[in-house]
Design a protein around this motif. Structure first.
Motif, PDB file in Angstrom:
ATOM      1  N   PRO B 361       0.812  -1.222   0.000  1.00 41.20           N
ATOM      2  CA  PRO B 361       0.000   0.000   0.000  1.00 41.20           C
ATOM      3  C   PRO B 361       0.845   1.271   0.000  1.00 41.20           C
ATOM      4  O   PRO B 361       1.971   1.292   0.507  1.00 41.20           O
ATOM      5  N   ALA B 362       0.273   2.314  -0.590  1.00 46.25           N
ATOM      6  CA  ALA B 362       0.910   3.632  -0.621  1.00 46.25           C
ATOM      7  C   ALA B 362      -0.204   4.664  -0.695  1.00 46.25           C
ATOM      8  O   ALA B 362      -1.350   4.326  -0.983  1.00 46.25           O
ATOM      9  N   THR B 363       0.132   5.909  -0.419  1.00 42.66           N
ATOM     10  CA  THR B 363      -0.867   6.972  -0.411  1.00 42.66           C
ATOM     11  C   THR B 363      -0.422   8.093  -1.336  1.00 42.66           C
ATOM     12  O   THR B 363       0.755   8.457  -1.348  1.00 42.66           O
ATOM     13  N   VAL B 364      -1.356   8.620  -2.110  1.00 37.48           N
ATOM     14  CA  VAL B 364      -1.066   9.816  -2.904  1.00 37.48           C
ATOM     15  C   VAL B 364      -0.823  10.965  -1.928  1.00 37.48           C
ATOM     16  O   VAL B 364      -1.633  11.210  -1.029  1.00 37.48           O
ATOM     17  N   ALA B 365       0.319  11.619  -2.079  1.00 34.96           N
ATOM     18  CA  ALA B 365       0.774  12.578  -1.063  1.00 34.96           C
ATOM     19  C   ALA B 365       1.101  13.930  -1.684  1.00 34.96           C
ATOM     20  O   ALA B 365       1.432  14.023  -2.871  1.00 34.96           O
ATOM     21  N   ALA B 366       1.010  14.963  -0.862  1.00 38.30           N
ATOM     22  CA  ALA B 366       1.375  16.309  -1.311  1.00 38.30           C
ATOM     23  C   ALA B 366       2.892  16.384  -1.492  1.00 38.30           C
ATOM     24  O   ALA B 366       3.653  15.743  -0.773  1.00 38.30           O
ATOM     25  N   MET B 367       3.308  17.169  -2.458  1.00 36.71           N
ATOM     26  CA  MET B 367       4.733  17.467  -2.617  1.00 36.71           C
ATOM     27  C   MET B 367       4.927  18.967  -2.443  1.00 36.71           C
ATOM     28  O   MET B 367       4.021  19.731  -2.733  1.00 36.71           O
ATOM     29  N   PRO B 368       6.090  19.443  -2.014  1.00 37.51           N
ATOM     30  CA  PRO B 368       7.251  18.637  -1.675  1.00 37.51           C
ATOM     31  C   PRO B 368       7.069  17.830  -0.387  1.00 37.51           C
ATOM     32  O   PRO B 368       6.214  18.155   0.437  1.00 37.51           O
ATOM     33  N   PHE B 369       7.894  16.796  -0.242  1.00 37.65           N
ATOM     34  CA  PHE B 369       7.864  15.980   0.971  1.00 37.65           C
ATOM     35  C   PHE B 369       8.537  16.710   2.126  1.00 37.65           C
ATOM     36  O   PHE B 369       8.277  16.418   3.286  1.00 37.65           O
ATOM     37  N   THR B 370       9.447  17.610   1.794  1.00 36.73           N
ATOM     38  CA  THR B 370      10.078  18.456   2.814  1.00 36.73           C
ATOM     39  C   THR B 370       9.789  19.901   2.436  1.00 36.73           C
ATOM     40  O   THR B 370       9.780  20.230   1.249  1.00 36.73           O
ATOM     41  N   PRO B 371       9.529  20.776   3.399  1.00 38.56           N
ATOM     42  CA  PRO B 371       9.165  22.148   3.040  1.00 38.56           C
ATOM     43  C   PRO B 371      10.303  22.860   2.308  1.00 38.56           C
ATOM     44  O   PRO B 371      11.475  22.693   2.647  1.00 38.56           O
ATOM     45  N   ALA B 372       9.939  23.597   1.264  1.00 38.13           N
ATOM     46  CA  ALA B 372      10.946  24.368   0.524  1.00 38.13           C
ATOM     47  C   ALA B 372      11.421  25.522   1.400  1.00 38.13           C
ATOM     48  O   ALA B 372      10.638  26.167   2.087  1.00 38.13           O
ATOM     49  N   ASN B 373      12.734  25.739   1.372  1.00 38.53           N
ATOM     50  CA  ASN B 373      13.323  26.798   2.212  1.00 38.53           C
ATOM     51  C   ASN B 373      13.964  27.881   1.353  1.00 38.53           C
ATOM     52  O   ASN B 373      15.139  28.172   1.484  1.00 38.53           O
ATOM     53  N   PHE B 374      13.178  28.429   0.428  1.00 38.45           N
ATOM     54  CA  PHE B 374      13.730  29.446  -0.456  1.00 38.45           C
ATOM     55  C   PHE B 374      13.709  30.808   0.217  1.00 38.45           C
ATOM     56  O   PHE B 374      12.886  31.081   1.072  1.00 38.45           O
ATOM     57  N   LYS B 375      14.638  31.677  -0.225  1.00 40.31           N
ATOM     58  CA  LYS B 375      14.637  33.040   0.310  1.00 40.31           C
ATOM     59  C   LYS B 375      13.782  33.908  -0.607  1.00 40.31           C
ATOM     60  O   LYS B 375      14.217  34.316  -1.670  1.00 40.31           O
ATOM     61  N   ARG B 376      12.554  34.129  -0.201  1.00 38.61           N
ATOM     62  CA  ARG B 376      11.615  34.853  -1.075  1.00 38.61           C
ATOM     63  C   ARG B 376      11.818  36.349  -0.957  1.00 38.61           C
ATOM     64  O   ARG B 376      12.133  36.850   0.094  1.00 38.61           O
TER      65      ARG B 376
END
Lengths: 119, 376
Positions: B361-376
């Motif tokens: 089993p697996a689940t459809v998941a939101a991406m990214p898996f790790t939060p993006a750490n961009f300098k906005r």
């Protein structure tokens, strides 16, 4: 300790042999993240796929080194697959098996022959 | 086999203990003695230095002298607003084909009197031929062979690079500057392929080793190989061309619509006018039958590329395939992405993957898996 060309080690322990993968193999595989163990009390033939090890790079099959019966597996590896990288030739044994013909072990490589094998 | 190419950093990789492997025709480090997992974690926590010199660097100059004309010419090959990229800014783009498939993905920077493109190593010859065939009337196309490309990625990258250039700290995500570093003219963008803050630095070949060594001498910085580059981008939900997107996937299927600006969409001022526009704009209205999604395996077993997906535990008809997958060191669990039918693409949908003959089993998941750490 005896060795196979498939980079497993075997060590006699009473009437069973303990099987794991060599430090050389663990190093080549990279950090191990998943181990799928067989059921205990499974009859196996030499070269059967019995264990799956997945590293950060790829999946690898571990083969039964000789004919026999798997009598015990190292459940600790399921929770902590990285143990194979930390202590491949001692604590991270993978399974114990009872050989159909214990004398077959004599034909495997000794440590010097294995060292020559991996060059 | 043709001989593998080497980047200007080849000897440095070897001296650092890099394990060299063939990649896109180059002999590249897949890992260093630190190992893939620690390299991955170091990049997320500190700063990692990547050699990406195998990638193609190309300059487009408008024959008219007006960079907007080069931008408008490039817009005939990509569904992005290139004319809308402000000076000293960069944008993600992809070349499309007549079927709406993706020929390559790339970065396009507006560097004032020219556009600067960075394309994938494996596609660069085809990309350059494609541009020469279609843009030569409007643009001079210069392939940059005398520059290496380094990526410095991770939260400590600003502090590290700022020691060598006073221009980089103030940059925001997707800004580009020309700055002198160790006496060399460098073209720096604040971008990368890890989901972390960081920079990509185009540096003259003969200054590349000195720059790499200066960065590696800093406590925060370690060399990082292709192995960790892949696990970092996978956790970041970023596509790898050739795996997750290719000529058989459209931007709508690939969930890359965010990259197509309004001005190029159906009612936009410069709507269409790129290869496959009818297909892509049509799918934007009617939807595509499948979609690229994140996939979170429920167990501990990694589900790797080409693992076949099923709707349930017993059905015999596959619904799709994993395109990238492996272990995510930051997530501390396996992560994957792949294509599923639209009706199964909602986050939280349970699906199954066949791993070594077993339905897992697996689940459809939101991406990214790790939060993006961009300098906005």
């Amino acid at each position: 300790m005896k060795f196979t060309e498939e980079h497993e080690w075997l060590r006699k322990d009473g009437d069973v042999v303990i099987v794991g993968i060599t430090a050389h193999a663990a190093e080549a595989l990279g950090e191990i993240v998943f181990v799928e163990l067989p059921e205990a009390d499974t009859e196996v033939a030499k070269d059967d796929d019995v264990v799956v090890i997945e590293s950060v790079k790829a999946a690898s099959d571990i083969l039964a080194p000789l004919d026999g019966e798997i009598v015990e597996v190292n459940e600790a590896l399921t929770e902590n697959p990285g143990l194979i990288n930390e202590d491949p030739q001692e604590g991270a044994w993978i399974f114990k098996m009872k050989l159909s013909d214990p004398s077959e072990m004599d034909a495997l490589m000794d440590e010097d022959a294995y060292k020559a094998h991996i060059g | 086999m043709t001989e593998l190419l080497q980047t200007p950093l080849f000897d440095l990789h070897v001296s650092l203990g890099g394990k060299m492997v063939p990649f896109a025709g180059y002999d590249m480090p897949v890992q260093y003695p630190m190992g893939v997992m620690k390299e991955h974690n170091h990049t997320r926590e500190q700063s990692g230095l990547f050699d990406v010199s195998h990638m193609g660097q190309v300059i487009l100059r408008a024959k008219s002298g007006d960079t907007r004309d080069a931008a408008l010419a490039l817009e005939t090959l990509v569904p992005m607003s290139i004319a809308g990229v402000a000076e000293n800014r960069q944008r993600y783009a992809f070349f499309t084909n007549e079927n709406g498939g993706i020929l390559d993905d790339l970065m396009v920077a507006n560097r004032g009197d020219h556009l600067f493109l960075v394309v994938n190593a494996a596609c660069k010859d085809a990309d350059i031929a494609h541009m020469r065939a279609h843009l030569s009337d409007a643009c001079d196309i210069e392939v940059i062979e005398d520059r290496a490309l380094l990526a410095l990625q991770g939260p400590a990258s600003e502090a590290a690079l700022a020691r060598l250039s006073s221009d980089v700290a103030a940059m925001k995500f997707m800004d580009v500057v020309t700055t002198e570093i160790l006496g060399a003219e460098c073209w720096v963008s604040r971008s990368g392929y890890t989901g972390e803050d960081g920079y990509e630095i185009s540096v003259p070949n003969d200054k590349a080793v000195a720059l790499a060594e200066a960065l590696l001498a800093m406590e925060e910085v370690e060399p990082i190989g292709l192995g960790a580059r892949d696990s970092l981008r996978l956790e970041g939900g970023l596509c790898l061309y050739g795996n997750d997107i290719d000529t058989g996937t459209t931007p709508v299927e690939a969930a890359l619509l965010w990259a197509i600006q309004k001005v190029r969409r159906a009612d936009g001022e410069r709507a269409g006018g790129f290869p496959g526009a009818d297909v892509i704009l049509g799918q934007m209205v009617n939807g595509a039958s499948r979609k690229r999604v994140g996939i979170q395996p429920s167990g501990r077993a990694p589900m790797r590329g080409h693992t076949v997906l099923f709707a349930d535990e017993t059905s015999t008809d596959p619904i799709g395939e994993i395109t990238s997958g492996g272990f995510g060191p930051t997530v501390q669990a396996p992560v994957a992405m792949g294509y599923v039918p639209k009706e199964l693409s909602t986050i939280g949908t349970e699906i199954f993957a066949e791993v070594r003959g077993k339905r897992m089993p697996a689940t459809v998941a939101a991406m990214p898996f790790t939060p993006a750490n961009f300098k906005r």
